[in-house]
Design an enzyme around this catalytic site. Structure first.
Site, PDB file in Angstrom:
ATOM      1  N   HIS A  28     -14.020  -4.174  11.648  1.00 13.69           N
ATOM      2  CA  HIS A  28     -13.797  -2.730  12.238  1.00 13.69           C
ATOM      3  C   HIS A  28     -14.908  -2.023  12.520  1.00 13.69           C
ATOM      4  CE1 HIS A  28      -9.513  -2.677   9.704  1.00 13.69           C
ATOM      5  NE2 HIS A  28      -9.785  -3.983  10.736  1.00 13.69           N
ATOM      6  N   TRP A  78       2.792   7.004  11.975  1.00 13.36           N
ATOM      7  CA  TRP A  78       1.165   7.201  11.574  1.00 13.36           C
ATOM      8  C   TRP A  78       0.228   6.031  12.130  1.00 13.36           C
ATOM      9  CZ3 TRP A  78      -1.715   4.266   8.099  1.00 13.36           C
ATOM     10  CH2 TRP A  78      -2.972   4.501   7.877  1.00 13.36           C
ATOM     11  N   GLU A  90      -8.452 -11.109  10.256  1.00 10.71           N
ATOM     12  CA  GLU A  90      -8.971  -9.803  10.261  1.00 10.71           C
ATOM     13  C   GLU A  90      -9.723  -9.849   8.929  1.00 10.71           C
ATOM     14  OE1 GLU A  90      -6.082  -6.645   9.776  1.00 10.71           O
ATOM     15  OE2 GLU A  90      -7.375  -5.210  10.286  1.00 10.71           O
ATOM     16  N   ARG A  95     -12.978  -4.930  16.146  1.00 10.70           N
ATOM     17  CA  ARG A  95     -11.951  -3.853  16.493  1.00 10.70           C
ATOM     18  C   ARG A  95     -12.517  -2.602  16.391  1.00 10.70           C
ATOM     19  NH1 ARG A  95      -7.237  -1.599  12.766  1.00 10.70           N
ATOM     20  NH2 ARG A  95      -8.916  -0.073  12.160  1.00 10.70           N
ATOM     21  N   TYR A 144      -6.618   8.077  12.740  1.00 11.98           N
ATOM     22  CA  TYR A 144      -6.530   6.547  12.162  1.00 11.98           C
ATOM     23  C   TYR A 144      -7.718   5.565  12.351  1.00 11.98           C
ATOM     24  CZ  TYR A 144      -5.527   1.696  11.498  1.00 11.98           C
ATOM     25  OH  TYR A 144      -5.891   0.502  11.274  1.00 11.98           O
ATOM     26  N   ASP A 188      -6.390  -3.156   1.946  1.00 15.02           N
ATOM     27  CA  ASP A 188      -5.341  -2.819   1.043  1.00 15.02           C
ATOM     28  C   ASP A 188      -4.526  -3.974   0.553  1.00 15.02           C
ATOM     29  OD1 ASP A 188      -4.104  -1.338   3.931  1.00 15.02           O
ATOM     30  OD2 ASP A 188      -3.157  -2.893   3.180  1.00 15.02           O
ATOM     31  N   ASN A 236       0.877  -1.341  -0.121  1.00 11.18           N
ATOM     32  CA  ASN A 236      -0.023   0.205   0.090  1.00 11.18           C
ATOM     33  C   ASN A 236       0.737   1.115  -0.071  1.00 11.18           C
ATOM     34  OD1 ASN A 236      -2.180   1.560   0.126  1.00 11.18           O
ATOM     35  ND2 ASN A 236      -2.882   1.163   2.246  1.00 11.18           N
ATOM     36  N   ASP A 238      -6.640  -1.133  17.838  1.00  7.53           N
ATOM     37  CA  ASP A 238      -5.182  -1.109  17.336  1.00  7.53           C
ATOM     38  C   ASP A 238      -4.561   0.160  17.654  1.00  7.53           C
ATOM     39  OD1 ASP A 238      -3.092  -0.988  15.473  1.00  7.53           O
ATOM     40  OD2 ASP A 238      -4.381  -1.476  13.620  1.00  7.53           O
ATOM     41  N   HIS A 264      -2.874 -10.456   8.975  1.00  9.64           N
ATOM     42  CA  HIS A 264      -3.642  -9.075   8.601  1.00  9.64           C
ATOM     43  C   HIS A 264      -4.245  -9.085   7.566  1.00  9.64           C
ATOM     44  CE1 HIS A 264      -1.908  -4.987   6.994  1.00  9.64           C
ATOM     45  NE2 HIS A 264      -3.066  -4.741   7.562  1.00  9.64           N
ATOM     46  N   ARG A 289       0.523 -11.093  13.490  1.00 16.93           N
ATOM     47  CA  ARG A 289       0.089 -10.669  12.319  1.00 16.93           C
ATOM     48  C   ARG A 289       0.679 -10.919  11.126  1.00 16.93           C
ATOM     49  NH1 ARG A 289      -4.108  -8.773  12.193  1.00 16.93           N
ATOM     50  NH2 ARG A 289      -3.956  -6.527  11.887  1.00 16.93           N
ATOM     51  N   GLU A 291      -3.166  -4.035  19.655  1.00 17.25           N
ATOM     52  CA  GLU A 291      -2.308  -4.100  18.689  1.00 17.25           C
ATOM     53  C   GLU A 291      -1.212  -2.963  18.452  1.00 17.25           C
ATOM     54  OE1 GLU A 291      -4.448  -4.574  14.954  1.00 17.25           O
ATOM     55  OE2 GLU A 291      -2.886  -4.581  13.892  1.00 17.25           O
ATOM     56  N   GLU A 351       1.791  -6.822  11.589  1.00 16.94           N
ATOM     57  CA  GLU A 351       1.364  -6.717  10.203  1.00 16.94           C
ATOM     58  C   GLU A 351       2.471  -5.838   9.252  1.00 16.94           C
ATOM     59  OE1 GLU A 351      -1.960  -3.888  11.010  1.00 16.94           O
ATOM     60  OE2 GLU A 351      -0.818  -2.440  10.274  1.00 16.94           O
ATOM     61  N   HIS A 411      -1.672   1.310  16.559  1.00 15.15           N
ATOM     62  CA  HIS A 411      -1.131   1.680  15.427  1.00 15.15           C
ATOM     63  C   HIS A 411       0.263   2.226  15.523  1.00 15.15           C
ATOM     64  CE1 HIS A 411      -1.572   2.607  10.879  1.00 15.15           C
ATOM     65  NE2 HIS A 411      -2.045   1.472  11.044  1.00 15.15           N
TER      66      HIS A 411
END
Ligand code: GCO
Ligand code: MG
Length: 400
Positions: free
Chosen positions: A122, A400, A337, A147, A159, A314, A37, A208, A310, A281, A234, A260, A210
């Site tokens: 999600h 991010w 997921e 999630r 996010y 994407d 991605n 998550d 994961h 993941r 996560e 991931e 992130h």
């Protein structure tokens, strides 16, 4: 069985996907996903310019040797572009082998360990209540694991709280977002309090982070949310430094998931061997295909760590197909997921896997059960798109 042709197909049915199609002299073909991605054209060139010329003429049945040839043969080992390219070849070759054997892929891996896969999706809301309403709707549809992410008050963008399955940003530069750790740390327990009050404990909730906390912050958060009994927390900390998870582990029993962004067994070897995580993941795309993910899962199994591929939107439906056959076999399966692909992607990649009552089913067709409609793919040309980046309020770049 000789490989006669291999072509890379780049398309954007709702989002960008890079697909490798390998053809053989026996008329059997296989497909693999090489999407990274935001960096799609790098892996496209890696395949087209460097790997495909060395693939033509090889024996399609020698999956292991071809994997080692491209891994060791590159000299420059590992890395997301290399490993996604190798994965696309690997998954396409497993697809071919399973079709040639007239078996669904999970049978070649050793047969089914389960009939269907516990799956999470999600629930992303602009407010705590909206996130709760989305959880309620998924629960109604039969989902057992969800999630939960919610917009952090005071931050313009959070996010995960975006249209599910959409391109991150179809722009010429990444969008800049703002991050503030103290605000997030005060907010998250309120979201989880609301959800546990509303739904009780008979529902798996996941969250998550992130990659945005330090080990000390993550340890505090993991300790505080113990009372919410999460299925997992996560990517609490960026994991280049695997040792940093020791601190979190020493302070909390909240289950931890990550991996991931890993592309090799060496990225998680210490995390696994020191039992610093509960779920790994890695998926058969970014971590080198079925051949390599299987090795990671076997190592993880020795330490009571379970798999959790994961499954963001994407990665193409091909990766989901490959992951579901892997999940069907892997003895130490944890969860899968699933974040819903755009409808256009479902037309370009017809697939046998399907969802029912919050569980995914791999299907029984020979191979991994996913195909590509090349004519349909032509209708969706590549669009440049980047993932967001994040900064603190003083301009400092953040994860991010
Ligand atoms: C997840 C992931 C994704 C990633 C995305 C980046 O847990 O599903 O964190 O949402 O952000 O895959 O390309
Ligand atoms: Mg994630």
């Amino acid at each position: 069985m000789k490989i006669t042709n291999a072509k890379v197909i780049v398309c954007s049915p709702g989002r960008n996907f890079v697909t490798l199609k390998i053809e053989t002299d026996e008329g059997i073909y296989g497909i693999g996903d090489a999407t990274v991605n935001g960096r799609e054209l790098a892996v496209t060139s890696y395949l087209q310019d460097h790997l495909v010329p060395c693939l033509i003429g090889r024996d399609a049945s020698q999956i292991e040797d071809i994997w080692q040839y491209f891994y060791k043969g590159a000299y420059w080992r590992r890395g997301p572009i290399t490993m996604a390219a190798i994965a696309a070849i690997d998954v396409a070759l497993w697809d071919i082998k399973a079709k040639a054997a007239n078996m669904p892929l999970y049978q070649l891996l050793g047969g089914a360990s389960r009939t269907h896969m516990l799956t999470y999706t999600h629930a992303n809301g602009e407010t705590i209540e909206e996130t709760g309403d989305k959880v309620a709707a998924f629960k109604e549809q039969g989902w057992k694991a969800i999630r939960v992410q919610s917009a952090v008050p005071g931050l313009p963008v959070t996010y995960g709280v975006e249209k599910v399955g959409s391109l991150a940003q179809a722009e010429d530069k990444p969008r800049e977002t703002l991050w503030d750790t103290p605000t997030y740390l005060r907010f998250l327990p309120k979201l989880l309090d609301h959800l546990r009050d509303r739904f009780g404990y008979d529902l798996h909730l996941l969250h998550d982070v992130h990659h945005r906390l330090t080990p000390q912050e993550a340890a505090g958060l993991a300790k505080e949310v113990e009372r919410h009994r999460l299925f997992w927390l996560e990517d609490a900390v960026p994991a280049e430094n695997q040792e940093s998870f020791r601190l979190i582990r020493q302070h909390s029993t909240t289950p931890l998931a990550l991996g991931e962004v890993f592309n090799s067994i060496h990225d998680c070897r210490q995390l696994i061997q020191e039992q610093l995580i509960d779920y790994i993941r890695t998926t058969p795309l970014h971590a080198g295909g079925i051949t390599h993910v299987r090795r990671i899962a076997d190592l993880a199994g020795l330490y009571h760590i379970r798999t959790a591929c994961h499954g963001a939107a994407d990665m193409s439906p091909i990766t989901m197909g490959a992951a579901l056959h892997f999940d069907r076999w892997v003895p130490n399966f944890g969860i899968q997921e699933y974040a819903f692909h755009p409808d256009e992607a479902k037309n370009v990649f017809p697939h046998e896997w399907h969802l029912k009552d919050g569980h995914l089913y791999s299907g029984e067709k020979p191979g991994h059960g996913v195909d590509i409609d090349e004519k349909a793919a032509e209708k969706y040309p590549y669009r440049q798109a980047y993932l967001d980046v994040a900064r603190l309020s003083d301009g400092t770049m953040w994860s991010w």
